[in-house]
Design an enzyme around this catalytic site. Structure first.
Site, PDB file in Angstrom:
ATOM      1  N   SER A 142      21.269   6.356  19.699  1.00 40.86           N
ATOM      2  CA  SER A 142      20.651   6.568  20.830  1.00 40.86           C
ATOM      3  C   SER A 142      19.256   6.935  21.001  1.00 40.86           C
ATOM      4  O   SER A 142      18.611   7.268  20.195  1.00 40.86           O
ATOM      5  CB  SER A 142      21.701   7.529  21.595  1.00 40.86           C
ATOM      6  OG  SER A 142      20.974   8.136  22.784  1.00 40.86           O
ATOM      7  N   TYR A 156      23.666  17.127  22.444  1.00 39.09           N
ATOM      8  CA  TYR A 156      24.168  15.451  21.860  1.00 39.09           C
ATOM      9  C   TYR A 156      22.763  14.966  21.494  1.00 39.09           C
ATOM     10  O   TYR A 156      23.175  14.211  20.349  1.00 39.09           O
ATOM     11  CB  TYR A 156      24.232  14.791  23.078  1.00 39.09           C
ATOM     12  CG  TYR A 156      24.655  13.332  22.792  1.00 39.09           C
ATOM     13  CD1 TYR A 156      25.418  12.599  22.868  1.00 39.09           C
ATOM     14  CD2 TYR A 156      23.194  12.490  23.898  1.00 39.09           C
ATOM     15  CE1 TYR A 156      25.232  11.211  22.826  1.00 39.09           C
ATOM     16  CE2 TYR A 156      23.293  11.372  23.349  1.00 39.09           C
ATOM     17  CZ  TYR A 156      24.050  10.327  23.644  1.00 39.09           C
ATOM     18  OH  TYR A 156      24.782   8.783  23.271  1.00 39.09           O
TER      19      TYR A 156
END
Length: 247
Positions: A142, A156
């Site tokens: 990501s 995250y």
């Protein structure tokens, strides 16, 4: 479409929805036999396998809990045994649990690491035992591994930044065997996890050079490039495909 992956076998960890499903379709179109790993989405995984079989190629659905090391290893081993080889691993399973630091539970912290980091290591270790020269390990990372511009995403972001170090190390470990290891690092992608037409999704566009979400097929195209023969010299990379989110 050409079939540069003809004869290859791919296992997609988390392949029933979103980026994983788009990747399964793309790799199958390029000639690979695709094993779609799923945990809770049995119906979606089976439907996807049947769709691929009926239209563009070969696919099976196989249950593989990303958070269960033994089950995930057994699933990968069974695919390699069934087809006599394993050439491509795509680690697409992931969770996004957002919350304030003060209230973030250890249960959610541990689950995030189990799925987003530990499963990548477990699956890569299992797959590498079966891979020969030309093998490919590709993780869905990501852009948040490099930039986290909103509150609540610390765990995250940490999980995705951990993949950068893991990939660099594994690239060194496996490079002498002719196996490449890379991250594909998307920005916002229009999936169930982060739909474009939502208040949160639309707000992300102000942070980007290209003011829209990516389509899952766009991410799958980069995965397919890394899986193919033209990317044989690309390894250890964290390759952004984020519309300028981290620019």
């Amino acid at each position: 479409m050409s079939t540069p992956l003809n004869g290859k076998v791919a296992f997609i960890n988390g392949g029933s929805r979103g980026i994983g499903a788009a990747t399964a379709r793309r790799l199958a179109r390029e000639g690979a036999t695709v094993a779609i790993g799923y945990f809770a989405s049995a119906t979606a995984a089976q439907a996807l396998a049947e769709e691929i079989q009926a239209t563009v190629g070969k696919a099976i659905a196989i249950k593989a809990d990303a958070a269960d090391a033994k089950a995930l290893t057994q699933a990968i081993d069974s695919v390699a045994e069934r087809f006599g080889r394993l050439d491509i691993l795509v680690n697409s399973a992931g969770v996004l649990i957002v919350g304030a630091l003060e209230d973030y539970s250890l249960e959610n912290f541990d689950h995030t690491l189990a799925v987003n980091v530990r499963s990548v290591f477990v699956a890569s270790q299992a797959a590498a035992r079966h891979m020969k020269e030309g093998g490919r390990i590709i993780n869905i990372g990501s852009t948040n591994g490099q930039r986290m511009p909103f509150a609540g995403g610390a765990t995250y972001a940490m999980s995705k930044s951990a993949l950068i170090g893991l990939v660099k190390g594994m690239a060194r470990d496996l490079g002498p065997r002719g196996i490449t290891v890379n991250n594909v690092a998307p920005g916002p992608v229009d999936t169930d996890m982060n739909p474009e037409h939502s208040d949160f999704g639309a707000g992300l566009h102000d942070l980007m050079a290209i003011r829209r979400h990516a389509k899952a097929d766009e991410i799958a195209a980069m995965v397919a490039y890394l899986a193919g023969p033209e990317a044989s010299f690309v390894t250890g990379g964290d390759l952004l495909i984020d519309g300028g989110f981290a620019a």
